[in-house]
Design a protein around this motif. Sequence first.
Motif, PDB file in Angstrom:
ATOM      1  N   GLY A 555     -10.767  -1.663  12.679  1.00 47.91           N
ATOM      2  CA  GLY A 555     -10.733  -0.346  12.948  1.00 47.91           C
ATOM      3  C   GLY A 555      -9.821   0.517  11.481  1.00 47.91           C
ATOM      4  O   GLY A 555      -9.095  -0.161  11.308  1.00 47.91           O
ATOM      5  N   HIS A 556     -10.273   0.837  11.134  1.00 43.83           N
ATOM      6  CA  HIS A 556      -9.915   1.704   9.734  1.00 43.83           C
ATOM      7  C   HIS A 556      -9.395   3.135  10.232  1.00 43.83           C
ATOM      8  O   HIS A 556      -8.861   4.079   9.178  1.00 43.83           O
ATOM      9  CB  HIS A 556     -10.150   1.498   8.080  1.00 43.83           C
ATOM     10  CG  HIS A 556     -10.977   0.589   7.782  1.00 43.83           C
ATOM     11  ND1 HIS A 556     -12.317   0.262   7.491  1.00 43.83           N
ATOM     12  CD2 HIS A 556     -11.112  -1.090   8.360  1.00 43.83           C
ATOM     13  CE1 HIS A 556     -12.684  -1.712   7.282  1.00 43.83           C
ATOM     14  NE2 HIS A 556     -11.684  -1.909   8.020  1.00 43.83           N
ATOM     15  N   SER A 557     -10.280   3.776  11.048  1.00 38.46           N
ATOM     16  CA  SER A 557      -9.453   4.896  11.197  1.00 38.46           C
ATOM     17  C   SER A 557      -8.248   5.515  10.943  1.00 38.46           C
ATOM     18  O   SER A 557      -7.786   6.626  10.977  1.00 38.46           O
ATOM     19  CB  SER A 557     -10.235   5.242  12.401  1.00 38.46           C
ATOM     20  OG  SER A 557      -9.352   4.715  13.442  1.00 38.46           O
ATOM     21  N   ASN A 558      -7.571   4.850  11.573  1.00 37.13           N
ATOM     22  CA  ASN A 558      -6.103   5.139  11.524  1.00 37.13           C
ATOM     23  C   ASN A 558      -5.344   4.320  10.664  1.00 37.13           C
ATOM     24  O   ASN A 558      -3.645   4.566  10.846  1.00 37.13           O
ATOM     25  CB  ASN A 558      -5.568   3.981  13.337  1.00 37.13           C
ATOM     26  CG  ASN A 558      -6.001   4.603  14.069  1.00 37.13           C
ATOM     27  OD1 ASN A 558      -6.254   6.026  13.874  1.00 37.13           O
ATOM     28  ND2 ASN A 558      -6.390   4.082  15.101  1.00 37.13           N
ATOM     29  N   LEU A 559      -5.590   3.925   9.755  1.00 34.14           N
ATOM     30  CA  LEU A 559      -4.716   3.056   8.665  1.00 34.14           C
ATOM     31  C   LEU A 559      -4.664   4.716   7.308  1.00 34.14           C
ATOM     32  O   LEU A 559      -5.586   5.155   6.955  1.00 34.14           O
ATOM     33  CB  LEU A 559      -5.619   1.830   6.986  1.00 34.14           C
ATOM     34  CG  LEU A 559      -6.224   0.833   8.577  1.00 34.14           C
ATOM     35  CD1 LEU A 559      -6.857  -0.268   7.367  1.00 34.14           C
ATOM     36  CD2 LEU A 559      -4.978   0.356   9.176  1.00 34.14           C
ATOM     37  N   ASP A 560      -3.776   3.938   6.831  1.00 37.15           N
ATOM     38  CA  ASP A 560      -3.064   5.021   5.494  1.00 37.15           C
ATOM     39  C   ASP A 560      -3.233   4.618   4.761  1.00 37.15           C
ATOM     40  O   ASP A 560      -2.941   3.561   3.638  1.00 37.15           O
ATOM     41  CB  ASP A 560      -1.034   5.081   6.423  1.00 37.15           C
ATOM     42  CG  ASP A 560      -1.098   6.412   4.615  1.00 37.15           C
ATOM     43  OD1 ASP A 560      -1.750   7.221   3.661  1.00 37.15           O
ATOM     44  OD2 ASP A 560       0.091   6.436   4.773  1.00 37.15           O
ATOM     45  N   LEU A 561      -4.676   4.567   4.145  1.00 40.51           N
ATOM     46  CA  LEU A 561      -4.822   4.397   2.924  1.00 40.51           C
ATOM     47  C   LEU A 561      -4.550   4.745   0.957  1.00 40.51           C
ATOM     48  O   LEU A 561      -4.803   4.173   0.141  1.00 40.51           O
ATOM     49  CB  LEU A 561      -6.847   4.602   2.564  1.00 40.51           C
ATOM     50  CG  LEU A 561      -7.757   4.319   3.699  1.00 40.51           C
ATOM     51  CD1 LEU A 561      -8.637   4.557   3.822  1.00 40.51           C
ATOM     52  CD2 LEU A 561      -7.431   2.637   4.298  1.00 40.51           C
ATOM     53  N   ASN A 562      -3.066   5.591   1.664  1.00 43.02           N
ATOM     54  CA  ASN A 562      -2.629   5.656   0.360  1.00 43.02           C
ATOM     55  C   ASN A 562      -2.008   4.986   0.262  1.00 43.02           C
ATOM     56  O   ASN A 562      -0.946   5.385  -0.318  1.00 43.02           O
ATOM     57  CB  ASN A 562      -2.357   7.366   0.299  1.00 43.02           C
ATOM     58  CG  ASN A 562      -2.947   8.359   0.544  1.00 43.02           C
ATOM     59  OD1 ASN A 562      -4.988   8.060  -0.330  1.00 43.02           O
ATOM     60  ND2 ASN A 562      -3.503   9.578   0.824  1.00 43.02           N
ATOM     61  N   LEU A 563      -1.819   4.178   0.733  1.00 42.51           N
ATOM     62  CA  LEU A 563      -0.510   2.910   0.492  1.00 42.51           C
ATOM     63  C   LEU A 563      -0.352   2.278  -0.254  1.00 42.51           C
ATOM     64  O   LEU A 563      -1.230   2.302  -0.695  1.00 42.51           O
ATOM     65  CB  LEU A 563       0.302   1.933   2.129  1.00 42.51           C
ATOM     66  CG  LEU A 563       1.064   2.457   3.721  1.00 42.51           C
ATOM     67  CD1 LEU A 563       0.781   1.499   3.990  1.00 42.51           C
ATOM     68  CD2 LEU A 563       2.667   3.234   2.739  1.00 42.51           C
ATOM     69  N   LEU A 564       0.406   1.682  -1.082  1.00 39.49           N
ATOM     70  CA  LEU A 564       0.991   1.229  -1.878  1.00 39.49           C
ATOM     71  C   LEU A 564       1.218   0.142  -2.147  1.00 39.49           C
ATOM     72  O   LEU A 564       2.629   0.086  -1.022  1.00 39.49           O
ATOM     73  CB  LEU A 564       1.314   2.463  -3.684  1.00 39.49           C
ATOM     74  CG  LEU A 564       0.766   3.038  -3.824  1.00 39.49           C
ATOM     75  CD1 LEU A 564       1.783   4.355  -5.121  1.00 39.49           C
ATOM     76  CD2 LEU A 564      -1.013   3.177  -4.392  1.00 39.49           C
ATOM     77  N   VAL A 565       1.340  -0.700  -2.880  1.00 41.25           N
ATOM     78  CA  VAL A 565       1.640  -1.837  -2.583  1.00 41.25           C
ATOM     79  C   VAL A 565       2.859  -2.289  -3.062  1.00 41.25           C
ATOM     80  O   VAL A 565       3.795  -2.388  -2.674  1.00 41.25           O
ATOM     81  CB  VAL A 565       1.163  -3.122  -4.081  1.00 41.25           C
ATOM     82  CG1 VAL A 565       2.389  -4.680  -4.102  1.00 41.25           C
ATOM     83  CG2 VAL A 565      -0.455  -3.284  -3.782  1.00 41.25           C
ATOM     84  N   LYS A 566       3.733  -0.711  -3.878  1.00 39.73           N
ATOM     85  CA  LYS A 566       5.269  -0.874  -4.322  1.00 39.73           C
ATOM     86  C   LYS A 566       6.346  -0.572  -3.183  1.00 39.73           C
ATOM     87  O   LYS A 566       7.455  -0.938  -2.803  1.00 39.73           O
ATOM     88  CB  LYS A 566       5.366   0.122  -4.866  1.00 39.73           C
ATOM     89  CG  LYS A 566       5.041   1.379  -4.793  1.00 39.73           C
ATOM     90  CD  LYS A 566       5.678   2.498  -5.633  1.00 39.73           C
ATOM     91  CE  LYS A 566       4.382   4.007  -5.688  1.00 39.73           C
ATOM     92  NZ  LYS A 566       5.688   4.918  -6.339  1.00 39.73           N
ATOM     93  N   ASP A 567       5.663  -0.266  -2.074  1.00 39.50           N
ATOM     94  CA  ASP A 567       5.814   0.183  -0.771  1.00 39.50           C
ATOM     95  C   ASP A 567       6.332  -1.289  -0.001  1.00 39.50           C
ATOM     96  O   ASP A 567       7.526  -0.453   0.781  1.00 39.50           O
ATOM     97  CB  ASP A 567       4.881   1.910  -0.301  1.00 39.50           C
ATOM     98  CG  ASP A 567       4.512   2.561  -0.421  1.00 39.50           C
ATOM     99  OD1 ASP A 567       5.235   3.127  -1.256  1.00 39.50           O
ATOM    100  OD2 ASP A 567       2.830   3.083  -0.257  1.00 39.50           O
ATOM    101  N   PHE A 568       5.475  -1.983  -0.178  1.00 43.26           N
ATOM    102  CA  PHE A 568       6.536  -2.867   0.829  1.00 43.26           C
ATOM    103  C   PHE A 568       7.120  -4.511  -0.284  1.00 43.26           C
ATOM    104  O   PHE A 568       7.779  -5.205   0.376  1.00 43.26           O
ATOM    105  CB  PHE A 568       5.045  -3.947   1.192  1.00 43.26           C
ATOM    106  CG  PHE A 568       4.292  -2.831   2.240  1.00 43.26           C
ATOM    107  CD1 PHE A 568       4.232  -2.965   2.828  1.00 43.26           C
ATOM    108  CD2 PHE A 568       3.335  -2.503   1.295  1.00 43.26           C
ATOM    109  CE1 PHE A 568       3.687  -2.208   4.505  1.00 43.26           C
ATOM    110  CE2 PHE A 568       2.548  -1.358   1.905  1.00 43.26           C
ATOM    111  CZ  PHE A 568       3.362  -1.519   3.455  1.00 43.26           C
ATOM    112  N   ILE A 569       7.821  -3.768  -1.619  1.00 44.13           N
ATOM    113  CA  ILE A 569       8.478  -4.354  -2.472  1.00 44.13           C
ATOM    114  C   ILE A 569       9.962  -3.593  -2.626  1.00 44.13           C
ATOM    115  O   ILE A 569       9.943  -1.899  -2.075  1.00 44.13           O
ATOM    116  CB  ILE A 569       8.354  -4.161  -3.990  1.00 44.13           C
ATOM    117  CG1 ILE A 569       6.455  -4.924  -3.921  1.00 44.13           C
ATOM    118  CG2 ILE A 569       9.112  -5.144  -4.948  1.00 44.13           C
ATOM    119  CD1 ILE A 569       5.894  -4.592  -5.349  1.00 44.13           C
ATOM    120  N   THR A 570      10.766  -4.269  -1.943  1.00 43.87           N
ATOM    121  CA  THR A 570      12.534  -3.745  -1.580  1.00 43.87           C
ATOM    122  C   THR A 570      13.169  -3.689  -3.466  1.00 43.87           C
ATOM    123  O   THR A 570      12.479  -4.114  -4.287  1.00 43.87           O
ATOM    124  CB  THR A 570      13.105  -4.948  -1.280  1.00 43.87           C
ATOM    125  OG1 THR A 570      13.611  -6.343  -2.454  1.00 43.87           O
ATOM    126  CG2 THR A 570      12.590  -5.136   0.009  1.00 43.87           C
TER     127      THR A 570
END
Length: 701
Positions: A555-570
Amino acid sequence: MQFVHHAFTSSDHCPISVKFHDQIHTKAPPFRFELMWTLRDDFSKLLKWLKKRDALLDYKRIYWQQKTRIDKANFGDNNTKYFQNHATIRRNRNGIKQFINKDGALFIDQDLIQQEISNEFKLRFTKNHLCHFDKNEDFRSISGIITDADNNFLTSKVSKEEVKETVFNLAADKSPGPDGYPAEFFRKYWDIVGNSVTKAVLAFFHSSKLLKKVNHTFIALVPKFDNPQSANHFQPISLCSTIYKIISKILATRLRSVLHKVIHPYQGAFTPNRFIQDNILLAHEIFNSFKRKKASNQSCRTIKSILDNFCTISGQFVNFDKSTFQCTRNIDRSLRGSFRGILGMNEEAHLGKYLGCPLIDGRVTKNMFESIINSSCAQLSKWKANSLSQVGRLVLVNANLASKGTFQMQSSLLPSSIHNKLDKINRDFLWNKNPTQRSPNLIGWHKVCLPKSLGGLGIKFSEVANKTLQMKLLWKILMEKDNIWVKVVTKKYLRIYSLFEHKPNSVCSWQWRKLMSIRDMFRKGLRWQVGNGSNIKFWTDSWVFSYPLTRNIDGHSNLDLNLLVKDFITPDKQWDVSKLSDIVSNDIVNQIVNIPLPHNDIPDTLLWGLSVDGNFSTKTATCKIIMLCNSSIKIWNETRYKDLNNPDKDVSVRNTTTKEEIWWEKPKNGFLKLNFDGSKIDGNKAALGYSIREHNDTWQK
């Protein structure tokens, strides 16, 4: 020859008289070195050599191929009959049976025709005194472009090696000039004539003087239409001597290094990475924008002033008799007459063609692109099919698609009816069928058009070829930000939204709406290389697999489609495993952490994931479209699963047929995946094959 039927008299038979026209006497052609002569070192033994059959076939093929002026057509066998027929038709087509001069007088006598044509083109090539360069024009405000280093290179001494390299870069079998020798002669016998040629070329650059005989040129008249009758029906081209070509080639090669400086960026040709199609694309957008503009007498005066200033500064002359203007429906009729007087042009309801392509200013009809059909029919005529082997027909089909339709396909997406007609023409020619008769083909056309690696003949569907060429425009939008057309469409359509977020509407040009219709297909070939992750959308871009991560989520309804890959890089340039584990499975986390991250803050790189170098290519795009559009491709998203803790229990069985690319998805942890397929061999025999794998790619026996 003319037949005349006379009236009945005393007999019940009608007499017929035959009138023979005077035979057209042609002058002996000038000397021309034949390329077939280069096959032998000693011409004295030519008669003995002709007795050898294989050599004779090569002799005949090269001779007739040179006569037909066919380029880039290696048919794979001799096909001498094809070259002979083509040469005969070409000779008959190029013959001038009658001529009408500018005063409307008709000439049939060959001597008078020759004289009238000479007068017409002497007048055409005579200086026009109305068109002149104003020497008093002040150019002091224009800064210098050519540097001292550029000038030193342009005026440096020409070397012997440069002369030889230029000779060997000339086209081998282009029509020779008054000297009669093509470039192939000089290449073949360079050890004999090379020293003399080099001295002649270097003498010109030393003395700046050119022998008159070297400067002599043949003016060849190429017919624009069948049965040409006036000077406007011909395109004149100059056939220069080879020495002249060598000198001009050296100059052109040196000038090429500074052309990008002296030619304005808005000029869409003559320099590398600038294409004439950009002008056609710009014309679509300009005229689309003009539909919403209001014209006035003052705007027409401004346009006329710009054209007059251009003529004054450039020394060129605008032919207003061939120029037209178009008014939108909101322009009053009384103003249109005023516009004609100011501009000195006639008004047209439709703008017609620009650089060979129709300008779409309303509803699109198949008649706008009918010229492609007509040229393809002429190229793939029945007599050619009868003269060629099937290998030759195959080569000519590919050459026809590459030459006749490609130019317009690069500028717009053609209607489906045009694609269907082009495929039918190619299909009938390949199987040597009569277009008016219906008969089954030996092999389905969809199989013939598969790539050779998949068992086909490599012929492209017309629509597939068109879409791949349009995809090059989408790639240009992403990669060539300094291109003039890219700048225009970016400012016009993509100021707020990106290419894949933009939603075209009815205000957009027809060409742009068609281009946007293939975005989703084009996007399936893109792949991101991770840099700092600021430009890559975590869910919707392809950066882990060849498809977005949303495909692995139910299901895609609850996903935050604005997330960027940089949000998961320390901050220390490492993957944030704990944050990744909160939103994706462990299998996907393992795939992500295996992606290396750069230590420096470098931007992300967008690549074409189907090619080795990461650059877009029509070849790989063709394979991609075939995979997506071929309805015979079946993908098994789910098959029979077995619970390892309860082997006797069937969990689910489902198979689907879809138009997506083929990939293999791992089963869930604790399950096995069974992939199988079967086929009928012959009679009642059949074959079945299967494979079983665990979630960690381990094969089960």
